[in-house]
Motif scaffolding. Structure first.
Motif, mmCIF file in Angstrom:
data_model
loop_
_atom_site.group_PDB
_atom_site.id
_atom_site.type_symbol
_atom_site.label_atom_id
_atom_site.label_comp_id
_atom_site.label_asym_id
_atom_site.label_seq_id
_atom_site.Cartn_x
_atom_site.Cartn_y
_atom_site.Cartn_z
ATOM 1 N N MET A 1 5.406 46.399 52.308
ATOM 2 C CA MET A 1 5.394 47.671 53.269
ATOM 3 C C MET A 1 7.061 48.025 53.771
ATOM 4 S SD MET A 1 3.619 48.736 56.134
ATOM 5 C CE MET A 1 4.194 50.026 57.585
ATOM 6 N N LEU A 2 7.957 46.503 54.085
ATOM 7 C CA LEU A 2 8.707 46.811 53.990
ATOM 8 C C LEU A 2 10.186 47.633 53.113
ATOM 9 C CD1 LEU A 2 11.146 47.093 56.089
ATOM 10 C CD2 LEU A 2 11.819 44.945 55.412
ATOM 11 N N LEU A 3 9.948 46.970 51.691
ATOM 12 C CA LEU A 3 10.715 47.054 50.400
ATOM 13 C C LEU A 3 10.158 48.910 50.509
ATOM 14 C CD1 LEU A 3 11.628 46.426 48.058
ATOM 15 C CD2 LEU A 3 9.932 46.095 46.680
ATOM 16 N N SER A 4 9.048 49.536 50.290
ATOM 17 C CA SER A 4 8.776 50.634 50.180
ATOM 18 C C SER A 4 9.615 51.071 51.370
ATOM 19 C CB SER A 4 7.515 51.535 49.974
ATOM 20 O OG SER A 4 6.596 50.911 50.622
ATOM 21 N N LEU A 5 9.334 51.238 52.664
ATOM 22 C CA LEU A 5 10.009 52.181 53.518
ATOM 23 C C LEU A 5 11.815 51.319 53.228
ATOM 24 C CD1 LEU A 5 8.041 50.975 56.828
ATOM 25 C CD2 LEU A 5 8.115 52.771 55.361
ATOM 26 N N LEU A 6 11.878 50.833 52.864
ATOM 27 C CA LEU A 6 13.540 50.376 52.369
ATOM 28 C C LEU A 6 13.896 51.950 51.538
ATOM 29 C CD1 LEU A 6 14.118 46.767 52.791
ATOM 30 C CD2 LEU A 6 15.126 48.593 55.150
ATOM 31 N N SER A 7 13.757 51.949 50.473
ATOM 32 C CA SER A 7 13.532 52.732 49.905
ATOM 33 C C SER A 7 12.947 54.261 49.862
ATOM 34 C CB SER A 7 13.711 51.738 47.915
ATOM 35 O OG SER A 7 11.809 51.540 48.365
ATOM 36 N N ALA A 8 11.518 54.331 50.852
ATOM 37 C CA ALA A 8 11.567 55.447 50.165
ATOM 38 C C ALA A 8 12.056 56.784 50.269
ATOM 39 C CB ALA A 8 10.127 55.501 51.423
ATOM 40 N N PRO A 9 12.358 57.848 49.941
ATOM 41 C CA PRO A 9 12.814 58.807 50.097
ATOM 42 C C PRO A 9 12.304 59.749 51.513
ATOM 43 C CG PRO A 9 11.001 59.416 49.303
ATOM 44 C CD PRO A 9 10.864 58.312 49.009
ATOM 45 N N ALA A 10 13.345 59.979 52.857
ATOM 46 C CA ALA A 10 12.747 60.578 53.596
ATOM 47 C C ALA A 10 11.605 61.865 54.029
ATOM 48 C CB ALA A 10 14.224 61.461 54.303
ATOM 49 N N GLU A 11 11.197 60.750 54.907
ATOM 50 C CA GLU A 11 9.899 61.418 55.139
ATOM 51 C C GLU A 11 9.946 62.341 56.501
ATOM 52 O OE1 GLU A 11 8.162 57.609 56.082
ATOM 53 O OE2 GLU A 11 9.171 56.586 53.813
ATOM 54 N N ILE A 12 8.659 62.852 56.750
ATOM 55 C CA ILE A 12 8.209 63.950 57.998
ATOM 56 C C ILE A 12 9.109 63.149 59.108
ATOM 57 C CG2 ILE A 12 7.190 65.103 58.751
ATOM 58 C CD1 ILE A 12 5.294 65.193 56.405
ATOM 59 N N ASN A 13 8.647 62.547 59.637
ATOM 60 C CA ASN A 13 8.894 62.044 60.778
ATOM 61 C C ASN A 13 10.563 61.310 60.504
ATOM 62 O OD1 ASN A 13 6.683 61.826 61.988
ATOM 63 N ND2 ASN A 13 5.905 59.781 61.281
ATOM 64 N N MET A 14 11.438 62.380 61.004
ATOM 65 C CA MET A 14 12.732 62.250 61.176
ATOM 66 C C MET A 14 12.990 62.180 63.039
ATOM 67 S SD MET A 14 13.672 62.239 58.534
ATOM 68 C CE MET A 14 15.043 62.699 58.128
ATOM 69 N N TYR A 15 13.918 60.808 63.335
ATOM 70 C CA TYR A 15 14.510 60.559 64.549
ATOM 71 C C TYR A 15 15.800 60.435 64.816
ATOM 72 C CZ TYR A 15 10.301 57.878 63.515
ATOM 73 O OH TYR A 15 8.502 57.665 63.431
#
Length: 146
Positions: free
Chosen positions: A1-15
């Motif tokens: 899961m971390l891998l997908s989050l680390l390499s995923a494009p910017a998502e809707i939730n922005m902080y």
């Protein structure tokens, strides 16, 4: 899961930086430091100039924080992150080597700290600790280069 989050494009939730800091239990300065150190990519900025961070950034900051709390240096964390982002081109053995090297380093530091402790206990036991002038203090005398 971390891998997908680390390499995923910017998502809707922005902080914004303060929100990310709270969610990751770090300070905004820490996030800026991670950016300066190259551990975290510079944030995108909105029209108002605020830094915006994605879920992938949040996962990366949490990874960095956990690695730091485990005792890894920023350089070692950088190595771990590069392996984590591209694991198919690395082996588990590479990661284990980084961890094993850290264990050896920590064992050396622990031995060194124990030597320091033994020396300090010995110095402290020889000192009277009284209210007299420190001109004849056994600790200062032992540390003096004769």
């Amino acid at each position: 899961m971390l891998l997908s989050l680390l390499s995923a494009p910017a998502e809707i939730n922005m902080y914004r930086i303060g929100e990310l800091a709270i969610r990751c239990d770090v300070t905004a300065d820490t996030i800026r430091f991670y950016e300066k150190s190259g551990l975290l990519s510079p944030a995108v900025r909105n029209a108002s100039g605020y830094r915006l961070y994605s879920e992938a950034d949040k996962a990366k900051v949490r990874f960095i924080r956990r690695a730091k709390n485990t005792g890894f240096t920023l350089q070692e964390i950088s190595e771990l992150l590069s392996i984590r982002v591209d694991p198919q081109h690395h082996t588990c053995g590479e990661v284990k080597t980084i961890a094993d090297d850290k264990i050896v380093e920590l064992e050396h530091r622990i031995r060194e700290l124990k030597r320091f402790q033994t020396s300090l206990v010995s110095l402290s036991e020889k000192c009277c600790g009284g209210e007299d002038s420190a001109t004849g203090c056994s600790i200062l005398d032992a540390l003096e280069d004769h």
